[in-house]
Design an enzyme around this catalytic site. Sequence first.
Site, PDB file in Angstrom:
ATOM      1  N   LYS A 106       8.793  -4.151  -0.149  1.00 48.73           N
ATOM      2  CA  LYS A 106      10.027  -4.864  -0.477  1.00 48.73           C
ATOM      3  C   LYS A 106       9.789  -6.358  -0.725  1.00 48.73           C
ATOM      4  O   LYS A 106      10.628  -7.031  -1.302  1.00 48.73           O
ATOM      5  CB  LYS A 106      11.076  -4.638   0.603  1.00 48.73           C
ATOM      6  CG  LYS A 106      11.595  -3.209   0.573  1.00 48.73           C
ATOM      7  CD  LYS A 106      12.766  -2.976   1.498  1.00 48.73           C
ATOM      8  CE  LYS A 106      13.257  -1.545   1.409  1.00 48.73           C
ATOM      9  NZ  LYS A 106      12.304  -0.572   2.014  1.00 48.73           N
TER      10      LYS A 106
HETATM   11  C1  LIG Z   1      12.331   0.796   1.748  1.00 51.41           C
HETATM   12  C2  LIG Z   1      11.101   1.574   2.026  1.00 51.41           C
HETATM   13  C3  LIG Z   1      10.820   2.804   1.387  1.00 51.41           C
HETATM   14  C4  LIG Z   1      11.787   3.465   0.443  1.00 51.41           C
HETATM   15  O1  LIG Z   1      11.931   2.776  -0.756  1.00 51.41           O
HETATM   16  P1  LIG Z   1      13.186   3.060  -1.690  1.00 51.41           P
HETATM   17  O2  LIG Z   1      13.084   2.104  -2.800  1.00 51.41           O
HETATM   18  O3  LIG Z   1      14.397   2.838  -0.838  1.00 51.41           O
HETATM   19  O4  LIG Z   1      13.080   4.492  -2.122  1.00 51.41           O
HETATM   20  C5  LIG Z   1       9.607   3.423   1.646  1.00 51.41           C
HETATM   21  N1  LIG Z   1       8.727   2.888   2.512  1.00 51.41           N
HETATM   22  C6  LIG Z   1       8.963   1.729   3.160  1.00 51.41           C
HETATM   23  C7  LIG Z   1       7.952   1.206   4.111  1.00 51.41           C
HETATM   24  C8  LIG Z   1      10.150   1.026   2.938  1.00 51.41           C
HETATM   25  O5  LIG Z   1      10.383  -0.118   3.591  1.00 51.41           O
END
Ligand SMILES: *Cc1c(COP(=O)(O)O)cnc(C)c1O
Length: 438
Positions: A106
């Site tokens: 993210k």
């Molecule tokens: C947010 C997140 C996901 C999922 O990603 P999306 O874009 O919501 O599908 C997977 N792994 C981790 C570690 C995350 O923080």
Amino acid sequence: MFISTRNPQDRRTYRRAIFQGLAPDGGLYVPEEWQDHTDLFRGLSPDMSFQEMAGEITAAILSREIRPEQARALAKKAFFFEPQLKALDENITLLELFHGPSCAFKDFGASFLAASMEFFLEGESEPAVILTATSGDTGSAVAQAFHNRKNIEVVILYPSGRVSPLQEKQLTTLGGNIQALEIDGSFDDCQRMVKEAFLDADLQDKLHLTSANSINLGRLLPQSFYYIFARVKTGLNSGIPFRFCVPSGNFGNLTAGLYAWKWGLPVDKFIAATNRNDVVPQYLFSGEFDPRPSVATYSNAMDVGNPSNFERMLHLFNRNWKAMRSLMSGYSVTDSETLELIGDFYRRRNHFLDPHTAVGIHAVKRFLYGRAGSREMGTNVVLSTAHAAKFTETVEKATGKKPTIPPQLQKPMEKEKKALSMGADMGELKQYLIDTYR
Ligand SMILES: *Cc1c(COP(=O)(O)O)cnc(C)c1O
């Protein structure tokens, strides 16, 4: 230009779409048309850094709004960290996306959104105030990304006593333009207060309030960059089947990959890997979309029962189930399969995996070995979404060992917490915002 998934008349520039966040009609912003960027992709060299590639892609997708040199500068400011490719064997490669400040993928979206907002706010007299609620993890990527960005103030609400000690430190030790509000209430209270603030006409009038949610277009678009990066680095025209496997919850990450494909990136298959919250794999299997309350799993950042980006996926495929199915496969992985894979990986390779990445590897193995007679194993890139040290408990359960904590996670633990305590009361929040930022 960009349009709302629910109203093609709501056309906006990137700038207006990112400050708006969610469309007023509840839809999500998506590209109005799909440009062909095949030539751009062919022009990228495997010797280029991620930052350089990101600059070229930004220049292309925002060409109607910002100049190429501004796009390159924006990418340079956003991406002071890089993805890393690690081959596990001849068929499976990990794309590690956790080398940024909060050790999860993210960081890419949050950092690009922050740099974009800073760019557009240059020279404005009034700062933007980003208001957000967090139950723990997402807040830290946002806080880190916006820390020290000019002309931006960040206010983060979190429920007192209900986030982990590490998460609390990540939110409360940055200082500067990041203000943490420790709310005497639940996460739902925090979310309600933020929602009410956005609906308050008087506040809207007095402050330039904005959000940085994961559905923001400015967080989605940059996630497509590392798909392009991985494809270029592994040989754009290798001629063998090429697939991405994406551990998914809200499906923003996977949607960004679909965007790269739609712009002309050669990809044969996207494998959607979920935990037991598997409404999208179920949809791919049956054609029925049946959202339901989420259940808790070890890969808890993917515990989503009604993925918001599914709306963007339907829009991209014109609601055509068969078209979506021909490009995507879905797999659901259980908690015990996740633990087993983490344990197995550690014993055989001395390598710690986080539970989300483990879900992805399990899915890609099922895809590859479940198909009788498939000779073309191809190149399969699994997105590795978080550092194992963020999920110590689960990793320890699976391996009997604790992964080493990287410095960027360790550092906040040594700093002093600075948060303002507040009741779960909208009046109090409003007064605080006006007194502080007006
Ligand atoms: C947010 C997140 C996901 C999922 O990603 P999306 O874009 O919501 O599908 C997977 N792994 C981790 C570690 C995350 O923080």
